[in-house]
Design an enzyme around this catalytic site. Sequence first.
Site, PDB file in Angstrom:
ATOM      1  N   LEU A  98       0.823  -1.159   0.051  1.00  0.00           N
ATOM      2  CA  LEU A  98      -0.018   0.066   0.048  1.00  0.00           C
ATOM      3  C   LEU A  98       0.722   1.268   0.166  1.00  0.00           C
ATOM      4  O   LEU A  98       0.561   2.174  -0.667  1.00  0.00           O
ATOM      5  CB  LEU A  98      -0.780   0.013   1.248  1.00  0.00           C
ATOM      6  CG  LEU A  98      -1.953  -1.188   1.304  1.00  0.00           C
ATOM      7  CD1 LEU A  98      -2.652  -1.076   2.632  1.00  0.00           C
ATOM      8  CD2 LEU A  98      -3.091  -0.824   0.232  1.00  0.00           C
ATOM      9  N   GLY A  99       2.053   1.455   0.625  1.00  0.00           N
ATOM     10  CA  GLY A  99       2.888   2.530   0.638  1.00  0.00           C
ATOM     11  C   GLY A  99       4.148   2.084   1.384  1.00  0.00           C
ATOM     12  O   GLY A  99       4.204   1.244   2.152  1.00  0.00           O
ATOM     13  N   GLY A 118       8.087   4.125   2.812  1.00  0.00           N
ATOM     14  CA  GLY A 118       8.740   5.389   3.234  1.00  0.00           C
ATOM     15  C   GLY A 118      10.291   5.112   4.026  1.00  0.00           C
ATOM     16  O   GLY A 118      10.675   4.071   3.832  1.00  0.00           O
ATOM     17  N   GLY A 119      10.620   6.101   4.722  1.00  0.00           N
ATOM     18  CA  GLY A 119      11.727   6.138   5.288  1.00  0.00           C
ATOM     19  C   GLY A 119      12.013   5.127   6.794  1.00  0.00           C
ATOM     20  O   GLY A 119      13.293   4.688   6.950  1.00  0.00           O
ATOM     21  N   MET A 120      10.773   4.789   7.043  1.00  0.00           N
ATOM     22  CA  MET A 120      10.974   3.704   8.294  1.00  0.00           C
ATOM     23  C   MET A 120      10.287   2.476   8.022  1.00  0.00           C
ATOM     24  O   MET A 120      10.846   1.446   8.828  1.00  0.00           O
ATOM     25  CB  MET A 120      10.238   4.619   9.516  1.00  0.00           C
ATOM     26  CG  MET A 120      10.716   5.805   9.918  1.00  0.00           C
ATOM     27  SD  MET A 120      10.067   6.285  11.612  1.00  0.00           S
ATOM     28  CE  MET A 120      10.531   5.080  12.716  1.00  0.00           C
ATOM     29  N   ALA A 171       7.018   0.228   5.663  1.00  0.00           N
ATOM     30  CA  ALA A 171       6.107   0.058   4.490  1.00  0.00           C
ATOM     31  C   ALA A 171       4.791  -0.483   5.232  1.00  0.00           C
ATOM     32  O   ALA A 171       4.903  -1.139   6.246  1.00  0.00           O
ATOM     33  CB  ALA A 171       6.690  -0.986   3.582  1.00  0.00           C
ATOM     34  N   ASP A 194       0.418  13.840  18.535  1.00  0.00           N
ATOM     35  CA  ASP A 194       0.702  13.942  17.137  1.00  0.00           C
ATOM     36  C   ASP A 194      -0.438  14.073  16.549  1.00  0.00           C
ATOM     37  O   ASP A 194      -0.581  13.526  15.434  1.00  0.00           O
ATOM     38  CB  ASP A 194       1.566  12.843  16.764  1.00  0.00           C
ATOM     39  CG  ASP A 194       2.258  13.288  15.416  1.00  0.00           C
ATOM     40  OD1 ASP A 194       2.217  14.479  15.078  1.00  0.00           O
ATOM     41  OD2 ASP A 194       2.829  12.406  14.637  1.00  0.00           O
TER      42      ASP A 194
END
Length: 333
Positions: free
Chosen positions: A36-37, A39-41, A43, A154
């Site tokens: 689905l997606g 990134g830097g940390m 998936a 957050d």
Amino acid sequence: MRGVRRVPELTSANARPYSCLMIGELIGNYRVTGKLGEGGMGAVYVAEHQLIGRKAAIKVLLPEMSANPTVVQRFFNEARATTLIKHPGLVDIFDFGHLQSGVAYLAMELLEGESLSARIKRCGRLPLAEVVAIGKQAASAVAAAHDKHIVHRDLKPDNIFLVPETDAPLGLRVKILDFGIAKLAPVEGHAAGLKTRTGIAMGTPVYMSPEQCKSAGEVDARADVYSLACVLYEMACGRPPFVKQGFGEIFAAHIYEAPPPPRSIEPSLPSEMEAVLLRALAKQPEQRTPSMLQLRAELDAIPVGNDAARPAARRAARGAIRGTTTTLGGAAA
């Protein structure tokens, strides 16, 4: 965990992208079917239960992140927090742990819809009826967390997900995502078990409370009230309270500057809405709206006219894209 095949470590000989390694992997009873997606940390993947066909989202950390105990603790905080709260406005997490390879994962509800940030980007300023409806649902869900002495810390449009649901207000069900940096406040007679390190500003600067910007070690539920007010302000005005060039300027604005009156940006807003926003954005926590339940009650009193936004909102909800949370421990996946 039985039934899990070992994920090979990346080497120069098998240097396929990490995001491709989990397709077909079995995690408990869930087989990974797609991505689905990422990134830097880490998936996010989609998986399907092998017996009942139920879909799930699998969030995984990169191996190097999974080797960091602090990152893993923040990652697992989301599962622990949502398990404690048990509210329909939170994503249901089925399981969490480590694969045999050592990679940390969460197995969670697969959501269909879009993030609030995507909706704002697509639509710009939202109709008042939509702002109020989304704000009331978000406040209720976060209030449930506060009842369990959990402060999200957050809240931002990326962490508010909108799911089409016919019976929900304006056809949208709000889900609060990513309790990865949530803090469990101490309860009398019990130690807080999920603290993050003090002296470090945790959160997203555009939506952080003044006390978080000061790196205060102890923040309470009123920090979330401030952050949600920043989100409401952006929905109602088409921009957040403070638009600055760098983190330092944003921190200083949250601490020292009064936000522009919302009606100076969007004159169509009722004065009642402006009053609610400015009260929730007070610099000093003791002068701020004291709780999410109070904020919800104040939003409930906002006049929204004949609710002309309802048909448009329902059409937008039906046409929303399918997605899931793509944030891992407070950073984009």
